[in-house]
Design a protein around this motif. Structure first.
Motif, mmCIF file in Angstrom:
data_model
loop_
_atom_site.group_PDB
_atom_site.id
_atom_site.type_symbol
_atom_site.label_atom_id
_atom_site.label_comp_id
_atom_site.label_asym_id
_atom_site.label_seq_id
_atom_site.Cartn_x
_atom_site.Cartn_y
_atom_site.Cartn_z
ATOM 1 N N VAL A 98 50.100 7.522 67.736
ATOM 2 C CA VAL A 98 51.214 8.418 67.459
ATOM 3 C C VAL A 98 51.451 9.314 68.664
ATOM 4 C CG1 VAL A 98 49.715 10.138 66.365
ATOM 5 C CG2 VAL A 98 52.145 10.089 65.786
ATOM 6 N N TYR A 99 52.714 9.641 68.907
ATOM 7 C CA TYR A 99 53.125 10.551 69.967
ATOM 8 C C TYR A 99 53.896 11.708 69.339
ATOM 9 C CZ TYR A 99 52.101 6.887 73.433
ATOM 10 O OH TYR A 99 51.491 5.943 74.216
ATOM 11 N N GLY A 100 53.870 12.858 69.993
ATOM 12 C CA GLY A 100 54.637 14.006 69.541
ATOM 13 C C GLY A 100 54.500 15.144 70.531
ATOM 14 N N ASN A 101 55.484 16.033 70.545
ATOM 15 C CA ASN A 101 55.516 17.095 71.551
ATOM 16 C C ASN A 101 54.614 18.278 71.221
ATOM 17 O OD1 ASN A 101 57.431 15.770 73.236
ATOM 18 N ND2 ASN A 101 59.067 16.380 71.836
ATOM 19 N N GLY A 145 56.446 -7.466 69.047
ATOM 20 C CA GLY A 145 56.892 -7.901 67.723
ATOM 21 C C GLY A 145 56.634 -6.915 66.610
ATOM 22 N N ASP A 146 56.466 -5.624 66.943
ATOM 23 C CA ASP A 146 56.179 -4.614 65.928
ATOM 24 C C ASP A 146 57.205 -3.489 65.962
ATOM 25 O OD1 ASP A 146 53.594 -5.479 64.640
ATOM 26 O OD2 ASP A 146 52.948 -5.479 66.735
ATOM 27 N N LEU A 147 57.112 -2.599 64.975
ATOM 28 C CA LEU A 147 58.095 -1.535 64.770
ATOM 29 C C LEU A 147 57.530 -0.174 65.149
ATOM 30 C CD1 LEU A 147 59.388 -2.625 61.229
ATOM 31 C CD2 LEU A 147 60.446 -3.127 63.437
ATOM 32 N N VAL A 148 58.450 0.778 65.320
ATOM 33 C CA VAL A 148 58.122 2.183 65.560
ATOM 34 C C VAL A 148 58.902 3.007 64.539
ATOM 35 C CG1 VAL A 148 58.285 4.132 67.171
ATOM 36 C CG2 VAL A 148 57.692 1.840 68.020
ATOM 37 N N LEU A 149 58.235 3.989 63.938
ATOM 38 C CA LEU A 149 58.912 4.865 62.976
ATOM 39 C C LEU A 149 58.919 6.286 63.525
ATOM 40 C CD1 LEU A 149 60.290 4.960 60.182
ATOM 41 C CD2 LEU A 149 58.065 5.615 59.222
ATOM 42 N N LEU A 150 60.115 6.876 63.589
ATOM 43 C CA LEU A 150 60.266 8.248 64.073
ATOM 44 C C LEU A 150 60.432 9.204 62.898
ATOM 45 C CD1 LEU A 150 62.850 7.827 67.000
ATOM 46 C CD2 LEU A 150 60.345 7.741 67.130
ATOM 47 N N LEU A 151 59.671 10.286 62.922
ATOM 48 C CA LEU A 151 59.930 11.423 62.062
ATOM 49 C C LEU A 151 60.655 12.444 62.921
ATOM 50 C CD1 LEU A 151 59.543 12.900 59.339
ATOM 51 C CD2 LEU A 151 57.428 13.869 60.305
ATOM 52 N N VAL A 152 61.874 12.787 62.543
ATOM 53 C CA VAL A 152 62.721 13.637 63.377
ATOM 54 C C VAL A 152 63.156 14.869 62.614
ATOM 55 C CG1 VAL A 152 63.555 11.716 64.786
ATOM 56 C CG2 VAL A 152 64.787 12.317 62.697
ATOM 57 N N THR A 164 63.691 17.379 57.889
ATOM 58 C CA THR A 164 63.119 16.187 58.520
ATOM 59 C C THR A 164 63.795 14.924 58.000
ATOM 60 O OG1 THR A 164 61.367 16.109 56.839
ATOM 61 C CG2 THR A 164 60.887 17.267 58.910
ATOM 62 N N HIS A 165 63.654 13.857 58.777
ATOM 63 C CA HIS A 165 64.322 12.600 58.464
ATOM 64 C C HIS A 165 63.552 11.475 59.148
ATOM 65 C CE1 HIS A 165 67.632 10.181 57.054
ATOM 66 N NE2 HIS A 165 67.990 9.802 58.267
ATOM 67 N N TYR A 166 63.733 10.249 58.678
ATOM 68 C CA TYR A 166 63.095 9.084 59.290
ATOM 69 C C TYR A 166 64.146 8.206 59.977
ATOM 70 C CZ TYR A 166 58.473 9.632 57.077
ATOM 71 O OH TYR A 166 57.225 10.065 56.717
ATOM 72 N N LEU A 167 63.764 7.641 61.127
ATOM 73 C CA LEU A 167 64.554 6.627 61.814
ATOM 74 C C LEU A 167 63.613 5.477 62.182
ATOM 75 C CD1 LEU A 167 66.617 8.858 64.297
ATOM 76 C CD2 LEU A 167 67.437 7.863 62.145
ATOM 77 N N ILE A 224 62.458 14.864 68.121
ATOM 78 C CA ILE A 224 61.419 13.963 67.624
ATOM 79 C C ILE A 224 60.158 14.765 67.317
ATOM 80 C CG2 ILE A 224 59.976 11.962 68.163
ATOM 81 C CD1 ILE A 224 62.173 10.976 70.018
ATOM 82 N N LEU A 225 59.702 14.698 66.077
ATOM 83 C CA LEU A 225 58.453 15.344 65.674
ATOM 84 C C LEU A 225 57.264 14.402 65.837
ATOM 85 C CD1 LEU A 225 59.678 17.141 62.421
ATOM 86 C CD2 LEU A 225 59.470 18.098 64.724
ATOM 87 N N GLU A 226 57.429 13.168 65.368
ATOM 88 C CA GLU A 226 56.363 12.169 65.470
ATOM 89 C C GLU A 226 56.984 10.810 65.795
ATOM 90 O OE1 GLU A 226 54.046 11.939 61.927
ATOM 91 O OE2 GLU A 226 53.713 14.110 61.797
ATOM 92 N N SER A 227 56.324 10.088 66.678
ATOM 93 C CA SER A 227 56.687 8.703 66.967
ATOM 94 C C SER A 227 55.454 7.862 66.666
ATOM 95 C CB SER A 227 57.109 8.557 68.436
ATOM 96 O OG SER A 227 57.376 7.191 68.758
#
Length: 288
Positions: A98-101, A145-152, A164-167, A224-227
């Motif tokens: 996970v990444y985040g600022n 071949g995999d996905l990334v989910l953003l919490l924004v 907050t929202h998901y993308l 972006i809160l969490e990637s």
């Protein structure tokens, strides 16, 4: 040897022209499986439901998953964590890293064996841009071949600002320019349904992520809160034979820890796509 026609531009002007390459674009292989239904209008905190459906269908945990089937097995009206719901429904812990600022927000991720890998953005010479390490990992995840989910976090709207929202990230675009690489994501927004949108990174000050319609018109602006990256999840599931499972299936809790250390199998090459109208409009908007 054929002589080249003389240029009408002076050498000094020619040297000043921005150098840029063709866009590097990719949508994750099989992205069509990540069907994203529209968020239920009667559930204001239900943005977690469509990503659960998308991830379950993409990884074939339940290829027939719907909002109704998820809510039948998990009838919550609260604001839930999509990955915790996936774990409870399917016994699969999806994140790899996970990444985040804000590093302080990720002190508990080690409990699930999910390391915090750094920020999604960086400031250089008073200019903010996507952090190259983060974007490189997004590319590696999509290419694998995999996905990334953003919490924004929403940055505008009288009622929605701060919510907050998901993308769901299903692809990326990168253009090399003289001033630096210009990066964008291809995302699916639960509010828009099963439509691939372009999300520009730092194409305007104070806005980390801007989603756009096919016409190039702005939809929403986010921070972006969490990637959260699901790198290697497809390989782990295939090795353990967990694809194609019905929604009611569960795994032993201890089995989740074993999945984190299982080896990765080679994936098929990623699927390249042509430039979409929205991507073209975003590229033009970002041009210096």
């Amino acid at each position: 040897m054929t002589a080249l026609a003389p240029s009408s531009e002076s050498p000094r002007r020619a040297r000043k022209r921005p150098r840029e390459s063709l866009p590097v674009q990719c949508l994750v292989l099989g992205h069509e499986r990540a069907v994203t239904p529209q968020q239920p209008t009667d559930r204001p905190n239900g943005c977690w439901i469509p990503p659960v459906v998308s991830i379950a269908r993409f990884y074939e945990l339940d290829s027939e998953a719907t909002i109704a089937s998820v809510l039948a097995s998990y009838p919550s009206k609260d604001d839930e964590d999509a990955f915790e719901v996936l774990e409870r429904l399917f016994g699969v812990w999806a994140p790899s890293n996970v990444y985040g600022n804000d590093a302080s927000c990720f002190e508990t991720t080690a409990e699930h064996g999910v390391p915090w890998c750094g920020p999604t953005s960086i400031e250089e010479y008073s200019t903010q841009r996507a952090h190259p390490d983060w974007f490189a990992d997004v590319r590696a995840t999509i290419d694998g071949g995999d996905l990334v989910l953003l919490l924004v976090e929403r940055l505008e709207g009288l009622r929605d600002k701060g919510n907050t929202h998901y993308l769901l990230v299903v692809g990326y675009q990168e253009v090399a320019r003289r001033c630096g690489n210009v990066c964008s994501l291809f995302v699916k927004d639960p509010m828009e349904g099963n439509v691939v949108l372009v999300a520009a990174l730092w194409d305007r000050p104070e806005t980390e992520l801007t989603t756009r319609q096919a016409s190039g018109a702005t939809l929403d602006r986010y921070g972006i809160l969490e990637s959260t990256h699901m790198k290697g999840l497809g390989s782990r599931l295939r090795v353990r034979g967990l694809t194609g499972r019905p929604l009611t299936a569960t795994l032993d809790e201890a089995d989740r820890g074993a999945s984190a250390s299982s080896s990765m199998a080679p994936m098929a090459p990623h699927e390249a796509r042509s430039v979409t109208a929205a991507a073209t409009a975003t590229e033009q908007a970002q041009a210096p």
